[in-house]
Design an enzyme around this catalytic site. Sequence first.
Site, PDB file in Angstrom:
ATOM      1  N   SER A  21      42.075   3.470  48.270  1.00  0.00           N
ATOM      2  CA  SER A  21      42.111   4.722  47.522  1.00  0.00           C
ATOM      3  C   SER A  21      41.063   4.709  46.417  1.00  0.00           C
ATOM      4  O   SER A  21      40.882   3.710  45.722  1.00  0.00           O
ATOM      5  CB  SER A  21      43.500   4.916  46.903  1.00  0.00           C
ATOM      6  OG  SER A  21      43.529   6.061  46.082  1.00  0.00           O
ATOM      7  N   ALA A  46      43.590   9.318  44.549  1.00  0.00           N
ATOM      8  CA  ALA A  46      44.783   9.582  43.747  1.00  0.00           C
ATOM      9  C   ALA A  46      44.988  11.077  43.528  1.00  0.00           C
ATOM     10  O   ALA A  46      44.042  11.823  43.276  1.00  0.00           O
ATOM     11  CB  ALA A  46      44.679   8.871  42.404  1.00  0.00           C
ATOM     12  N   ASN A  69      33.989   0.996  36.901  1.00  0.00           N
ATOM     13  CA  ASN A  69      34.155   2.443  36.974  1.00  0.00           C
ATOM     14  C   ASN A  69      35.227   2.908  36.008  1.00  0.00           C
ATOM     15  O   ASN A  69      36.190   2.189  35.727  1.00  0.00           O
ATOM     16  CB  ASN A  69      34.483   2.887  38.405  1.00  0.00           C
ATOM     17  CG  ASN A  69      35.969   2.881  38.680  1.00  0.00           C
ATOM     18  OD1 ASN A  69      36.668   3.851  38.378  1.00  0.00           O
ATOM     19  ND2 ASN A  69      36.469   1.787  39.247  1.00  0.00           N
ATOM     20  N   ALA A  70      35.029   4.102  35.494  1.00  0.00           N
ATOM     21  CA  ALA A  70      36.020   4.769  34.653  1.00  0.00           C
ATOM     22  C   ALA A  70      36.014   6.244  35.047  1.00  0.00           C
ATOM     23  O   ALA A  70      35.661   7.112  34.262  1.00  0.00           O
ATOM     24  CB  ALA A  70      35.694   4.588  33.176  1.00  0.00           C
ATOM     25  N   ILE A  71      36.377   6.505  36.304  1.00  0.00           N
ATOM     26  CA  ILE A  71      36.311   7.861  36.848  1.00  0.00           C
ATOM     27  C   ILE A  71      37.320   8.779  36.174  1.00  0.00           C
ATOM     28  O   ILE A  71      37.042   9.949  35.913  1.00  0.00           O
ATOM     29  CB  ILE A  71      36.543   7.855  38.375  1.00  0.00           C
ATOM     30  CG1 ILE A  71      35.545   6.908  39.068  1.00  0.00           C
ATOM     31  CG2 ILE A  71      36.437   9.265  38.946  1.00  0.00           C
ATOM     32  CD1 ILE A  71      34.093   7.259  38.852  1.00  0.00           C
ATOM     33  N   GLY A  72      38.505   8.264  35.901  1.00  0.00           N
ATOM     34  CA  GLY A  72      39.510   9.089  35.240  1.00  0.00           C
ATOM     35  C   GLY A  72      40.356   9.909  36.193  1.00  0.00           C
ATOM     36  O   GLY A  72      40.841  10.986  35.835  1.00  0.00           O
ATOM     37  N   ASN A  99      47.989   8.173  47.579  1.00  0.00           N
ATOM     38  CA  ASN A  99      48.033   7.525  46.269  1.00  0.00           C
ATOM     39  C   ASN A  99      48.431   8.573  45.237  1.00  0.00           C
ATOM     40  O   ASN A  99      47.852   9.659  45.196  1.00  0.00           O
ATOM     41  CB  ASN A  99      46.660   6.931  45.944  1.00  0.00           C
ATOM     42  CG  ASN A  99      46.635   6.166  44.636  1.00  0.00           C
ATOM     43  OD1 ASN A  99      46.766   6.741  43.561  1.00  0.00           O
ATOM     44  ND2 ASN A  99      46.436   4.864  44.713  1.00  0.00           N
ATOM     45  N   CYS A 130      48.226   3.751  35.328  1.00  0.00           N
ATOM     46  CA  CYS A 130      48.006   4.906  34.448  1.00  0.00           C
ATOM     47  C   CYS A 130      48.710   4.708  33.108  1.00  0.00           C
ATOM     48  O   CYS A 130      49.791   4.121  33.043  1.00  0.00           O
ATOM     49  CB  CYS A 130      48.541   6.173  35.101  1.00  0.00           C
ATOM     50  SG  CYS A 130      47.864   6.504  36.728  1.00  0.00           S
ATOM     51  N   LYS A 165      51.127  -0.212  43.636  1.00  0.00           N
ATOM     52  CA  LYS A 165      49.811  -0.832  43.450  1.00  0.00           C
ATOM     53  C   LYS A 165      49.804  -1.588  42.126  1.00  0.00           C
ATOM     54  O   LYS A 165      49.862  -0.989  41.052  1.00  0.00           O
ATOM     55  CB  LYS A 165      48.710   0.228  43.475  1.00  0.00           C
ATOM     56  CG  LYS A 165      47.304  -0.357  43.526  1.00  0.00           C
ATOM     57  CD  LYS A 165      46.280   0.727  43.844  1.00  0.00           C
ATOM     58  CE  LYS A 165      44.922   0.139  44.168  1.00  0.00           C
ATOM     59  NZ  LYS A 165      43.957   1.181  44.604  1.00  0.00           N
TER      60      LYS A 165
END
Length: 305
Positions: A21, A46, A69-72, A99, A130, A165
């Site tokens: 994911s 997600a 990575n910090a895609i958010g 996800n 999260c 996860k």
Amino acid sequence: MSRLAVELPGLSMKNPIMPASGCFGFGKEFAGFYDLNHLGAIAIKATTVEPRFGNPTPRVAETHSGMLNAIGLQNPGLNNVIDNELARLADVDVPIVANIAGSTVNDYVEVAEAISRVDNVHALELNISCPNVKEGGIAFGTVPDVAAQLTQEVKRVSTVPVYVKLSPNVSDIVEMAQAVERAGADGLSMINTLLGMRLDLKRRTPILANGTGGLSGPAIKPVAIRMIYQVSQAVSIPIIGMGGIQSADDVLEFMLAGADAVAVGTANFTDPYVCPTIIDELPKRMDELGIERIADIVGGSWKQS
């Protein structure tokens, strides 16, 4: 049954390979490269209740043997995912793992209740990395009791098996795994990314706008192997292993450590054909190593000792 086939709760897989994911979009992005029916399963990006636009850029930084990575959790939101993204996968004859993510327990419950009822969703993957806004922003996946409560609430409403996860950013991942198992988790997926940072030498500031990000790729593989080796001996539920997989040998190593199936993540960004390539390579490596059925080697590194 094929020598590559594996059976997990909700997932009858023709081979143990799925894209992870967050590294495969919603599947359609890779459909132009190869037939998605070649895969063992597909874990989609997600999904949250409302659309999320993600973090400000830059959101990705290269590292040695990996990336940050910090895609958010950028995604179009629950309704869009159900009506459009999952609908586009309706003709794909492969189990779909959805996800799910959120900022509160109620967020997770709302997504789980709706998305688990979609016909082509076979399992949920609970992203517990999260931040919990009700608990001062502490990630759900760093406190065993909190992770267990979230798992229990999602299990209460889900109509399909739930895989939790696990985050590696904890002091005792075995304790975390056992907590969610007691709460009813049907399986685990591990590991999520390790928290990391890179600095820009000229600006003297973090490269990522978010400051920190998740480290993935081959750099984290030894950590993933060690954690799966430990957890698989402490729980009785199956594990989907991930963390730096890019070859057939990596898959076999993860399964020997105790993973029942695997997810390929970062490697998809450098080689979009990596999943079918690994699937095609596995029988040859199994022949060379004297492995008849791939499911027979799960946990072989510790079951023989």
